[in-house]
Design a protein around this motif. Structure first.
Motif, PDB file in Angstrom:
ATOM      1  N   VAL A   1       0.843  -1.205   0.000  1.00 23.99           N
ATOM      2  CA  VAL A   1       0.000   0.000   0.000  1.00 23.99           C
ATOM      3  C   VAL A   1       0.874   1.249   0.000  1.00 23.99           C
ATOM      4  O   VAL A   1       0.600   2.217  -0.719  1.00 23.99           O
ATOM      5  N   VAL A   2       1.942   1.240   0.786  1.00 25.33           N
ATOM      6  CA  VAL A   2       2.857   2.388   0.820  1.00 25.33           C
ATOM      7  C   VAL A   2       3.507   2.589  -0.544  1.00 25.33           C
ATOM      8  O   VAL A   2       3.591   3.711  -1.056  1.00 25.33           O
ATOM      9  N   ARG A   3       3.945   1.511  -1.145  1.00 31.16           N
ATOM     10  CA  ARG A   3       4.682   1.575  -2.410  1.00 31.16           C
ATOM     11  C   ARG A   3       3.789   1.868  -3.618  1.00 31.16           C
ATOM     12  O   ARG A   3       4.287   2.275  -4.675  1.00 31.16           O
ATOM     13  N   ALA A   4       2.477   1.674  -3.479  1.00 26.68           N
ATOM     14  CA  ALA A   4       1.558   1.804  -4.617  1.00 26.68           C
ATOM     15  C   ALA A   4       1.614   3.173  -5.285  1.00 26.68           C
ATOM     16  O   ALA A   4       1.451   3.288  -6.494  1.00 26.68           O
ATOM     17  N   GLY A   5       1.860   4.216  -4.521  1.00 29.93           N
ATOM     18  CA  GLY A   5       1.896   5.558  -5.099  1.00 29.93           C
ATOM     19  C   GLY A   5       3.238   5.966  -5.672  1.00 29.93           C
ATOM     20  O   GLY A   5       3.340   7.000  -6.346  1.00 29.93           O
ATOM     21  N   ALA A   6       4.270   5.169  -5.434  1.00 33.73           N
ATOM     22  CA  ALA A   6       5.619   5.562  -5.849  1.00 33.73           C
ATOM     23  C   ALA A   6       5.742   5.714  -7.359  1.00 33.73           C
ATOM     24  O   ALA A   6       6.260   6.722  -7.845  1.00 33.73           O
ATOM     25  N   ALA A   7       5.273   4.729  -8.113  1.00 39.65           N
ATOM     26  CA  ALA A   7       5.420   4.778  -9.579  1.00 39.65           C
ATOM     27  C   ALA A   7       4.618   5.907 -10.213  1.00 39.65           C
ATOM     28  O   ALA A   7       5.162   6.684 -10.999  1.00 39.65           O
ATOM     29  N   PRO A   8       3.303   6.051  -9.897  1.00 32.33           N
ATOM     30  CA  PRO A   8       2.577   7.143 -10.536  1.00 32.33           C
ATOM     31  C   PRO A   8       3.130   8.522 -10.190  1.00 32.33           C
ATOM     32  O   PRO A   8       3.263   9.379 -11.063  1.00 32.33           O
ATOM     33  N   LEU A   9       3.465   8.737  -8.917  1.00 32.36           N
ATOM     34  CA  LEU A   9       4.012  10.044  -8.539  1.00 32.36           C
ATOM     35  C   LEU A   9       5.370  10.277  -9.188  1.00 32.36           C
ATOM     36  O   LEU A   9       5.658  11.380  -9.675  1.00 32.36           O
ATOM     37  N   GLY A  10       6.209   9.248  -9.194  1.00 38.12           N
ATOM     38  CA  GLY A  10       7.540   9.384  -9.783  1.00 38.12           C
ATOM     39  C   GLY A  10       7.483   9.696 -11.272  1.00 38.12           C
ATOM     40  O   GLY A  10       8.106  10.650 -11.741  1.00 38.12           O
ATOM     41  N   TRP A  11       6.725   8.892 -12.027  1.00 36.05           N
ATOM     42  CA  TRP A  11       6.675   9.095 -13.482  1.00 36.05           C
ATOM     43  C   TRP A  11       5.955  10.384 -13.866  1.00 36.05           C
ATOM     44  O   TRP A  11       6.417  11.101 -14.767  1.00 36.05           O
ATOM     45  N   LEU A  12       4.850  10.697 -13.207  1.00 36.61           N
ATOM     46  CA  LEU A  12       4.159  11.955 -13.510  1.00 36.61           C
ATOM     47  C   LEU A  12       5.027  13.146 -13.124  1.00 36.61           C
ATOM     48  O   LEU A  12       5.011  14.179 -13.797  1.00 36.61           O
ATOM     49  N   GLY A  13       5.812  13.010 -12.047  1.00 33.72           N
ATOM     50  CA  GLY A  13       6.742  14.065 -11.668  1.00 33.72           C
ATOM     51  C   GLY A  13       7.820  14.290 -12.723  1.00 33.72           C
ATOM     52  O   GLY A  13       8.154  15.421 -13.057  1.00 33.72           O
ATOM     53  N   VAL A  14       8.338  13.187 -13.273  1.00 26.34           N
ATOM     54  CA  VAL A  14       9.359  13.302 -14.331  1.00 26.34           C
ATOM     55  C   VAL A  14       8.768  13.987 -15.564  1.00 26.34           C
ATOM     56  O   VAL A  14       9.393  14.867 -16.161  1.00 26.34           O
ATOM     57  N   VAL A  15       7.544  13.589 -15.940  1.00 31.02           N
ATOM     58  CA  VAL A  15       6.880  14.207 -17.104  1.00 31.02           C
ATOM     59  C   VAL A  15       6.646  15.693 -16.850  1.00 31.02           C
ATOM     60  O   VAL A  15       6.935  16.535 -17.707  1.00 31.02           O
ATOM     61  N   ALA A  16       6.124  16.031 -15.657  1.00 27.37           N
ATOM     62  CA  ALA A  16       5.855  17.441 -15.337  1.00 27.37           C
ATOM     63  C   ALA A  16       7.143  18.264 -15.323  1.00 27.37           C
ATOM     64  O   ALA A  16       7.167  19.401 -15.789  1.00 27.37           O
ATOM     65  N   ALA A  17       8.225  17.674 -14.790  1.00 21.11           N
ATOM     66  CA  ALA A  17       9.502  18.390 -14.770  1.00 21.11           C
ATOM     67  C   ALA A  17      10.037  18.581 -16.183  1.00 21.11           C
ATOM     68  O   ALA A  17      10.554  19.649 -16.530  1.00 21.11           O
ATOM     69  N   GLY A  18       9.894  17.541 -17.015  1.00 20.05           N
ATOM     70  CA  GLY A  18      10.353  17.650 -18.407  1.00 20.05           C
ATOM     71  C   GLY A  18       9.599  18.717 -19.181  1.00 20.05           C
ATOM     72  O   GLY A  18      10.195  19.507 -19.920  1.00 20.05           O
ATOM     73  N   VAL A  19       8.296  18.749 -19.004  1.00 17.53           N
ATOM     74  CA  VAL A  19       7.482  19.783 -19.661  1.00 17.53           C
ATOM     75  C   VAL A  19       7.810  21.145 -19.074  1.00 17.53           C
ATOM     76  O   VAL A  19       7.904  22.152 -19.793  1.00 17.53           O
ATOM     77  N   GLY A  20       8.014  21.172 -17.740  1.00 16.03           N
ATOM     78  CA  GLY A  20       8.305  22.433 -17.070  1.00 16.03           C
ATOM     79  C   GLY A  20       9.594  23.083 -17.523  1.00 16.03           C
ATOM     80  O   GLY A  20       9.712  24.311 -17.531  1.00 16.03           O
ATOM     81  N   VAL A  21      10.569  22.282 -17.916  1.00 20.87           N
ATOM     82  CA  VAL A  21      11.843  22.828 -18.386  1.00 20.87           C
ATOM     83  C   VAL A  21      11.657  23.597 -19.691  1.00 20.87           C
ATOM     84  O   VAL A  21      12.408  24.532 -19.997  1.00 20.87           O
ATOM     85  N   LEU A  22      10.644  23.221 -20.469  1.00 26.27           N
ATOM     86  CA  LEU A  22      10.394  23.893 -21.743  1.00 26.27           C
ATOM     87  C   LEU A  22       9.807  25.289 -21.571  1.00 26.27           C
ATOM     88  O   LEU A  22       9.834  26.091 -22.490  1.00 26.27           O
TER      89      LEU A  22
END
Length: 194
Positions: free
Chosen positions: A14-35
Motif C-alpha cells: 500500500v505504501v509503495r503503490a503511489g511511488a510509480a505514478p508520482l515518480g513518473w508523472l513528476g518526471v513528465v511534469a519536470a520535463g514539460v516544465g523545463v520547456l
C-alpha cells in the motif's frame, strides 16, 4: 470471510503503490516544465526543483515512522481464516482511490512551471522516491522480524488510505513466504524473495 476472518492488505504494498505514478508523472511534469521559461527562469527553477526533490525524498520516508514501528512491534499473528489480498489488487485499490489527488498534483506541478520551471514536477518525483524508500524501510523491518506486515482492508477505507492512519488499530503478521509480494512490497520473482 468465514469465522471472523478479515481481508488483509500488505502494508509495504500500500505504501509503495503511489511511488510509480508520482515518480513518473513528476518526471513528465519536470520535463514539460523545463520547456517553459517561467518567471524565475529555468536555472533557478531546476535548482529549486532539485532542492524540493531532495527534501521530499527525505521527509516522506520519515513521516509517521514511529507509528509504523509501533504498529509493527505490536503485530498480532494473522488467523488462518484471514484472506490475504493479492499485490495487484492492493495496488489497484490505492491507485483508484487516489487517482484524482494524483492527477490534481500533476496538474499543479504543470501549472507551477509557469512560475518556477520544473520545480513542481521534481517535488512530485521526490515524493515518489520517498514512498519507495519508506516501503524499503518497512521491508527491512519485515526481514528483521522474519514476518510480513498486513493491515485490515476495512481500516484502510474505500480509498485504500494510509496504512498507519488513525483508523488502523494494529497490524497482522504472517510468515515471510505468505502472499505474492516480497518484503518491501516488490513483486516476487520466480518464487524467490528479492
Amino acid at each position: 470471510m468465514a469465522r471472523g476472518g478479515q481481508g488483509l492488505a500488505r502494508v509495504a504494498v500500500v505504501v509503495r503503490a503511489g511511488a510509480a505514478p508520482l515518480g513518473w508523472l513528476g518526471v513528465v511534469a519536470a520535463g514539460v516544465g523545463v520547456l517553459v521559461p517561467g518567471i524565475t527562469g529555468r536555472r533557478i527553477g531546476v535548482l529549486a526543483g532539485a532542492a524540493l526533490f531532495l527534501i521530499a525524498a527525505v521527509v516522506v520516508p520519515l513521516t509517521r515512522r514511529k507509528r509504523y514501528g509501533a504498529l509493527a512491534r505490536g503485530a498480532a499473528r494473522a488467523s488462518k481464516h484471514d484472506v490475504l489480498q493479492d499485490r495487484a489488487v492492493s495496488v489497484r485499490n490505492w491507485r483508484r482511490g487516489h487517482r484524482w489527488w494524483v492527477l490534481l498534483a500533476f496538474a499543479a506541478a504543470l501549472g507551477s512551471a509557469f512560475a518556477v520551471p520544473a520545480a513542481g514536477g521534481m517535488l512530485l518525483a521526490g515524493a515518489g522516491v520517498g514512498l519507495r524508500l519508506k516501503a524499503a524501510w518497512i521491508g527491512r523491518l519485515e526481514r528483521a522480524a522474519e514476518s510480513l506486515l498486513w493491515v485490515r482492508v476495512d481500516w484502510l477505507g474505500r480509498g485504500a488510505g494510509v496504512p498507519a492512519g488513525k483508523r488502523v488499530k494494529g497490524y497482522r503478521a504472517t510468515g515471510i513466504a505468505a502472499g505474492d509480494a516480497a518484503p518491501g512490497g516488490a513483486r516476487r520473482r520466480g518464487g524467490v524473495l528479492v
